[in-house]
Design an enzyme around this catalytic site. Structure first.
Site, short mmCIF file in Angstrom:
data_model
loop_
_atom_site.label_atom_id
_atom_site.label_comp_id
_atom_site.label_asym_id
_atom_site.label_seq_id
_atom_site.Cartn_x
_atom_site.Cartn_y
_atom_site.Cartn_z
N SER A 209 0.88 -1.17 0.00
CA SER A 209 0.00 0.00 0.00
C SER A 209 0.91 1.21 0.00
CB SER A 209 -0.90 0.00 1.24
OG SER A 209 -1.78 -1.10 1.21
N LYS B 253 -0.51 5.22 8.14
CA LYS B 253 0.16 5.50 6.87
C LYS B 253 -0.85 5.66 5.74
CE LYS B 253 1.22 2.15 4.34
NZ LYS B 253 1.71 0.90 3.75
N LYS C 123 -6.81 1.42 -3.36
CA LYS C 123 -6.53 0.92 -2.02
C LYS C 123 -6.70 2.01 -0.96
CE LYS C 123 -5.24 -1.66 1.40
NZ LYS C 123 -3.98 -2.39 1.50
#
Length: 299
Positions: free
Chosen positions: A108, A250, A182
């Site tokens: 990711s 994140k 994502k």
């Protein structure tokens, strides 16, 4: 029917390279090995590759050497900085990959970095696909991940035989599109996590049994995949990681970098950031319920 670029992928002929043997990566590459592919793994700590070596995997001494030994190299690592170093560094995969080779980054990561990798790959007459995944460690173990792919449709289609060993492939568009998909996925997961945590804490404060409350509401409008996967774990305070909380920070941080007005996402990021600040960054996402518990005076 899969595209025959540059020739049809076959377990007996296509050489697979792999970087990233953490919670999910080790299970994912095991499916590729089980399908009969020749797999070479690079890891900074070779001790982590012992299990894969018993299954037939080989090892490389550097990302560059891995590129030299592979037709397709998959990466699934911690963050964008790791991806940049492993793929674009002086000793990176692309420095060793032969023309016609393909990189598939399943980390990711940032959409902009995916486009940068794609451009450098094309400059070298190679190809790059960004293909982050959703489904957690259970999806990785069972080969039932959802894979969000960005890049050239023909290359993604060509990769289908090997990618389908890990899950379902959804082609999203050009380079960076998989990563954008994502991030959107994580916005929804993060919001669902906070809502579920608040519902469980409310039930507990109201004198209800949280597990019974989950049973009561799971088949109604409140039910969700997040509730099915994480609800009971939250209720009994089982915070085993299927994905680290620090990774949610994140991912939601990358959403914030898009400079869009997303007040819910900003608040959710703050709550997960508190969890990490409490020293719980290596726990599972579901541990965020403890942040809500503390805000409500529960130990």
């Amino acid at each position: 029917m899969e595209t025959q670029y540059p020739k049809l992928i076959e377990p007996s002929k296509t050489r697979i390279g792999w970087i990233g043997i953490g919670i999910m990566g080790s299970a994912m590459v095991s499916h590729i090995l089980a399908a009969g592919y020749s797999v070479t793994v690079y890891a900074r700590d070779l001790r982590k590759t012992k299990d894969l070596q018993t299954k037939g995997g080989r090892t490389a001494n550097s990302p560059k050497e891995l590129g030299e030994m592979s037709d397709v190299v998959f990466t699934i690592v911690g963050n964008s900085n790791d991806v940049r170093s492993l793929l674009l560094g002086d000793d990176g995969v692309l420095s060793g990959l032969k023309p016609g080779g393909v990189t598939v980054d399943m980390t990711s990561s940032k959409p902009g970095l995916a486009r940068e990798i794609y451009a450098e790959a094309r400059r070298r007459d190679c190809w790059a696909v960004d293909a982050p995944v959703s489904g957690g460690d259970a999806g990785a173990r069972e080969g039932k991940l959802t894979i969000f792919a960005g890049g050239d449709s023909e290359i993604v289609e060509w990769l289908a035989p090997v990618m389908k060993t890990m899950g379902i492939v959804r082609f999203m568009g050009g380079a960076g599109s998989g990563q954008s998909c994502k991030i959107g996925n994580q916005i929804c997961v993060g919001s669902n996590m906070i809502g579920l945590a608040e519902g469980i804490v409310f039930a507990e404060k109201a004198g209800l049994d949280p597990v019974k409350w989950l049973e009561a509401v799971k088949d109604g409008a409140a039910g969700s995949a997040v509730m099915r996967l994480f609800g009971e774990m939250m209720a009994v305070r089982d915070y085993k990681a299927t994905g680290f909380a620090e990774y949610m920070v994140k991912d939601l941080g990358m959403a914030a970098e898009a400079a869009m007005a997303m007040p819910g996402t900003a608040l959710n990021k703050q709550l997960f950031t508190v969890m990490v600040a409490n020293g719980d960054g290596k726990l599972g996402f579901q541990g965020v319920v403890d942040v809500i518990r503390r805000l409500n005076g529960l130990s």
